[in-house]
Design an enzyme around this catalytic site. Sequence first.
Site, mmCIF file in Angstrom:
data_model
loop_
_atom_site.group_PDB
_atom_site.id
_atom_site.type_symbol
_atom_site.label_atom_id
_atom_site.label_comp_id
_atom_site.label_asym_id
_atom_site.label_seq_id
_atom_site.Cartn_x
_atom_site.Cartn_y
_atom_site.Cartn_z
ATOM 1 N N ASN A 9 35.757 46.613 29.432
ATOM 2 C CA ASN A 9 35.326 46.268 30.792
ATOM 3 C C ASN A 9 36.569 46.286 31.674
ATOM 4 O O ASN A 9 37.422 45.409 31.553
ATOM 5 C CB ASN A 9 34.682 44.871 30.750
ATOM 6 N N LYS A 11 36.782 45.842 34.792
ATOM 7 C CA LYS A 11 36.660 44.904 35.930
ATOM 8 C C LYS A 11 37.091 45.567 37.234
ATOM 9 O O LYS A 11 36.903 46.764 37.415
ATOM 10 C CB LYS A 11 37.445 43.620 35.651
ATOM 11 N N HIS A 94 27.499 39.149 32.971
ATOM 12 C CA HIS A 94 28.889 38.787 32.669
ATOM 13 C C HIS A 94 29.187 37.424 33.299
ATOM 14 O O HIS A 94 28.676 37.105 34.369
ATOM 15 C CB HIS A 94 29.850 39.858 33.214
ATOM 16 N N GLU A 96 31.554 36.350 34.938
ATOM 17 C CA GLU A 96 32.052 36.384 36.322
ATOM 18 C C GLU A 96 30.891 36.586 37.291
ATOM 19 O O GLU A 96 30.915 36.076 38.418
ATOM 20 C CB GLU A 96 33.120 37.478 36.457
ATOM 21 N N GLU A 166 30.353 35.728 24.898
ATOM 22 C CA GLU A 166 31.656 35.569 25.545
ATOM 23 C C GLU A 166 31.809 34.124 26.024
ATOM 24 O O GLU A 166 31.333 33.772 27.109
ATOM 25 C CB GLU A 166 31.754 36.506 26.750
ATOM 26 N N GLY A 172 39.893 36.007 29.594
ATOM 27 C CA GLY A 172 41.087 36.186 30.418
ATOM 28 C C GLY A 172 42.070 35.034 30.330
ATOM 29 O O GLY A 172 42.998 34.926 31.123
ATOM 30 N N SER A 212 39.424 37.350 25.254
ATOM 31 C CA SER A 212 40.806 37.512 24.807
ATOM 32 C C SER A 212 40.920 38.220 23.456
ATOM 33 O O SER A 212 41.737 37.832 22.611
ATOM 34 C CB SER A 212 41.539 36.166 24.801
HETATM 35 C C1 PEP Z 1 35.567 40.267 29.597
HETATM 36 O O1 PEP Z 1 35.861 40.459 30.744
HETATM 37 O O2 PEP Z 1 34.409 40.513 29.234
HETATM 38 C C2 PEP Z 1 36.575 39.741 28.693
HETATM 39 C C3 PEP Z 1 36.216 39.400 27.487
HETATM 40 O O3 PEP Z 1 37.863 39.642 29.173
HETATM 41 P P1 PEP Z 1 39.204 39.338 28.312
HETATM 42 O O4 PEP Z 1 39.177 40.261 27.131
HETATM 43 O O5 PEP Z 1 40.320 39.639 29.254
HETATM 44 O O6 PEP Z 1 39.144 37.921 27.911
#
Ligand code: PEP
Length: 249
Positions: A9, A11, A94, A96, A166, A172, A212
């Site tokens: 992703n 973003k 997601h 976000e 997630e 992040g 992460s």
């Molecule tokens: C994501 O944006 O779905 C995500 C898991 O980000 P990160 O790997 O940076 O934690």
Amino acid sequence: MRTYYIAGNWKMHKTRAEAAALAKALVTRLKDGKHKYLVAPSFTALETVAAIVKGSNILLGAQNMAAEEQGAHTGEVSVLQLKDLGVHAVILGHSERRHIYKEDNGLINKKVQLALYHGLEVILCVGELLSEREAGKAEEVCETQTIQGLAGVAAADLSRVTIAYEPVWAIGTGKTASPEDADAIHASIRQVVARLYGAEAAQQILIQYGGSVKPDNAAQLMAKEHIDGALVGGAALKADTFVPIAQFQ
Ligand code: PEP
């Protein structure tokens, strides 16, 4: 046996030129990759990346989609427009989108149903906040998000749905759920799917972990029974970090 599915992703990062450079590097470096791969650039780079990944083993994804097919929805992007660009799958729900843009389960479900109706694959993201985990509610939150996200989805369409667990506190932040904790939630999500669609569908559905994921923790996560891949944010922005995840041993 289930396939591993590794998705990046990107973003709100990358100009078209930057997206093109990354897509080209991934096409070259993952050409012998054994798993299912997807990259989800910003809307502005979809057409550019579509031309690069066409014919490769990397699928094109979008990061979001409007809940309506078309019409007076300034600033939104429709499923028809995504299909027109060659998009194969869309990431929905997601964290976000849920937490910054206040998308609720009802809206996300409308998008899930619309995407499936138009033949797209869906990555449905679920996950708890830190406060919810600390209150012992992680499973319950993921269960609700899974049930409400899948409402009205026919059994015949479930093969086009991947669930991404997630935990919001791991996205992040550099904090990763331990493989054991992540696997426990994955197992509980699989049980929810079994209740809704039966044991066979539950065995087949892919459940990615996101939060992460890095080259040095990917293999331990993927070794767990119920973890079928990764949805990768930060580490998906460079070929040097995404490729080792995509080719975890
Ligand atoms: C994501 O944006 O779905 C995500 C898991 O980000 P990160 O790997 O940076 O934690």
